[in-house]
Design an enzyme around this catalytic site. Structure first.
Site, PDB file in Angstrom:
ATOM      1  N   CYS A 140       0.760  -1.133   0.063  1.00 49.17           N
ATOM      2  CA  CYS A 140      -0.202   0.167  -0.074  1.00 49.17           C
ATOM      3  C   CYS A 140       0.813   1.229  -0.036  1.00 49.17           C
ATOM      4  O   CYS A 140       0.623   2.124  -1.083  1.00 49.17           O
ATOM      5  CB  CYS A 140      -1.014   0.172   1.189  1.00 49.17           C
ATOM      6  SG  CYS A 140      -1.931  -1.490   1.559  1.00 49.17           S
ATOM      7  N   HIS A 184      -2.638   6.437   4.368  1.00 54.61           N
ATOM      8  CA  HIS A 184      -1.583   5.641   4.481  1.00 54.61           C
ATOM      9  C   HIS A 184      -0.147   5.975   4.127  1.00 54.61           C
ATOM     10  O   HIS A 184       0.694   5.230   3.625  1.00 54.61           O
ATOM     11  CB  HIS A 184      -1.939   4.091   3.903  1.00 54.61           C
ATOM     12  CG  HIS A 184      -1.250   2.960   4.453  1.00 54.61           C
ATOM     13  ND1 HIS A 184      -1.185   1.504   4.127  1.00 54.61           N
ATOM     14  CD2 HIS A 184      -0.415   2.943   5.686  1.00 54.61           C
ATOM     15  CE1 HIS A 184      -0.537   0.994   4.869  1.00 54.61           C
ATOM     16  NE2 HIS A 184      -0.082   1.649   5.787  1.00 54.61           N
TER      17      HIS A 184
END
Ligand SMILES: *[C@@H]1O[C@H](CO)[C@@H](O)[C@H](O)[C@H]1NC(C)=O
Ligand SMILES: *[C@@H]1O[C@H](CO)[C@@H](O)[C@H](O)[C@H]1NC(C)=O
Ligand SMILES: *[C@@H]1O[C@H](CO)[C@@H](O)[C@H](O)[C@H]1NC(C)=O
Ligand SMILES: [Ca+2]
Length: 512
Positions: free
Chosen positions: A89, A145
């Site tokens: 990610c 993130h």
């Protein structure tokens, strides 16, 4: 007299006609100018980043999967057969936002974890900040993130006009609690759901519904004179935990419960995309929207998704970890309805979006403007991809593709971080006690020397390093060239100050 009066009337009528004609002409001219102006406006960009969607988890690659909305977009747009991202990610998001390979900006090692006093380096100007130069209104709905230890790292300080979503890696869709995706959950938990800077009270509604509604609301209220950048990292399918009869019922023949739920989640995600498209259409923005859909990494092997026939899973440097489903759709694309086999990397989308916005990308970016490839199917200027270069001791691993050749050297997996965590025999344990077999498997650090010919062997079944020693060493040399530009990974230690317990159980910036 009567005649004269009539003729005056006629004259009046004629001159009125002339006025009306002139008026209509003026209106037409203004409309023409407006339309012409509109044409030269940069497009709205809707970028949907799926989470851990595997190569084989989408309708156009797997007929079992029911994703009709995305399939239709794909068939009316362009399917990219060779789109590469990063294996996790955070690095993929970092590459997309900056246009640099993660190893050039210190983002090559693992993902940003809660408790980590760092994030995407602050000196880097990121995509929405650049798009501001072209007047874009920028929104992020979903998973950030890229670090949150300080407000400076968070979306509203980095060019986004609005943020609705979570800071961290993985948030439960129902209770909005984030926790490490590995064992000993009790050691770390935090509430992770914000609307701009404020904490959203949990009303129990599932996240995909809330995210989709927010995207729809933003579009419905968008001032159309401004170009919109909607970044929608949708947090699906991997972080699912939303199961509805409506979607599981689509798969009566799938007997395995887990697999059926995974498929249902894919259909749920597809439905969400459908709502976004409907909103763009009702707002009259669809014709001027470029929609990009792309996964952030391959499916993980501990989930139900698959990357078949590609080898490997998310977190690995194999094709299955990094070659992902991707499509683009929009009226501005000239050649549509085919599979595009040209090489491209997530950084290229950064540069391409900038170019479409009329902004000159910085010359030292790794991303290449591939609009000619996207729009007309022209040969891609990209012939090479650095998959990653990680130089942290136990995780030393790198891979590079040049033409049809690919070299992998060192550790092809990126999970050593979890191994490290386990060594701090203390307050945050994970890894070895994992209830998750797949992660445990990564504990044996491999050291490989692989050479594959991806054209002949896209599944990476035949290591030909010994058969073609010159090619192998040429690619290693090339990698070593790139090594000169490696920026050491950001601080990946974990500090207790980041514990949400210090902030009433809510993930909160202010500790770095
Ligand atoms: C399920 O299997 C049956 C029998 O093979 C078939 O007729 C039916 O079309 C299948 N249903 C779906 C939704 O695939
Ligand atoms: C897509 O890539 C695969 C290799 O993985 C190749 O076999 C296939 O021909 C490609 N499809 C097209 C349409 O180029
Ligand atoms: C990996 O293998 C290479 C070549 O065989 C060797 O030079 C290197 O020291 C090894 N690295 C580790 C971490 O074992
Ligand atoms: Ca992911």
């Amino acid at each position: 007299m009567k005649e004269a009066a009539e003729s005056r009337d006629t004259e009046n009528i004629f001159s009125r006609y002339r006025l009306v004609t002139a008026f209509l002409f003026a209106v037409a001219a203004i409309m023409f100018i407006t339309l012409y102006d509109k044409k030269t406006n940069p497009p709205h960009i809707v970028l949907i980043l799926a989470d851990d969607l595997g190569w084989n988890d989408i309708g156009w690659n797997n007929l079992q999967i029911k994703t009709p909305v995305l399939d239709k977009l794909a068939y009316e747009g362009v399917i990219f057969n060779q789109t590469y991202v990063q294996p996790l990610c955070t690095p993929t998001r970092a590459a997309l936002m900056t246009g640099y390979y993660p190893f050039r900006i210190g983002m090559q090692h693992q993902m940003v974890l809660p408790f980590q006093p760092s994030g995407l380096p602050l000196h880097l100007k990121i995509l929405p900040q650049k798009l501001k130069q072209a007047g874009y209104i920028n929104h992020i709905v979903g998973k950030w993130h890229l670090g949150y230890c300080n407000w400076e790292y968070t979306p509203l300080n980095r060019g986004f006009d609005s943020f609705y979503g979570s800071f961290s890696n993985s948030v439960n869709h129902n209770n909005k609690i984030s926790q490490l995706p590995i064992s000993d959950h009790s050691k770390y938990k935090g509430y992770d759901f914000r609307d701009n800077t404020g904490v959203v009270q949990n009303d129990g509604q599932p996240l995909t519904k809330l995210f989709t509604q927010r995207v729809v609301d933003i579009i419905s209220n968008h001032h159309k004179d401004y170009p919109m950048f909607m970044y929608f990292p949708i947090n699906q399918p991997s972080k699912g935990s939303e199961v509805y009869e409506k979607y599981t019922a689509l798969y009566p023949n799938v007997t395995d419960d887990q697999v059926r739920q995974w498929y249902a989640t894919l259909s749920l995600m597809d439905d969400a995309v459908g709502h976004v498209i409907d909103a763009l259409k009702s707002r009259g923005m669809w014709e001027e929207t470029l929609l990009i859909f792309i996964s952030d990494n391959g499916a993980f092997d501990f989930m139900e998704g698959t990357n078949l026939p590609l080898r490997g899973a998310g977190t690995t440097l194999f094709e299955g970890g990094m070659r992902v489903p991707a499509i683009a759709h929009g009226k501005m694309i000239k050649k549509t309805g085919y599979i595009n086999n040209e090489l491209n990397h997530i950084t290229d989308w950064h540069s391409t979006i900038l170019s479409l916005a009329g902004i000159q990308p910085e010359p030292d970016l790794d991303g290449i403007n591939i609009w000619g490839t996207v729009s007309e199917g022209k040969a891609s200027a990209r012939n090479e991809i650095v998959y990653n270069i990680d130089e942290i001791d136990e995780c030393r691993g790198a891979a590079l593709r040049l033409g049809d050749w690919k070299v992998i050297t060192g550790n092809p997996g990126l999970m050593c971080r979890f191994l490290d965590l386990n060594k701090q025999d203390g307050w945050l344990q994970s890894g070895r006690h994992s209830d998750n077999q797949a992660i445990t498997d990564f504990q044996s650090i491999s050291n490989v020397s692989y050479l594959f010919n991806l054209k002949e062997d896209p599944e990476e079944r035949h290591n030909v390093a010994e058969k073609y020693p010159e090619v192998f060493s040429a690619l290693l040399d090339r990698l070593n060239e790139y090594r000169k530009n490696v920026v050491p990974a950001i601080d990946t230690s974990l500090v207790k100050e980041g514990n949400p317990e210090n902030y009433g159980g809510v993930l909160t910036p202010g500790w770095c």
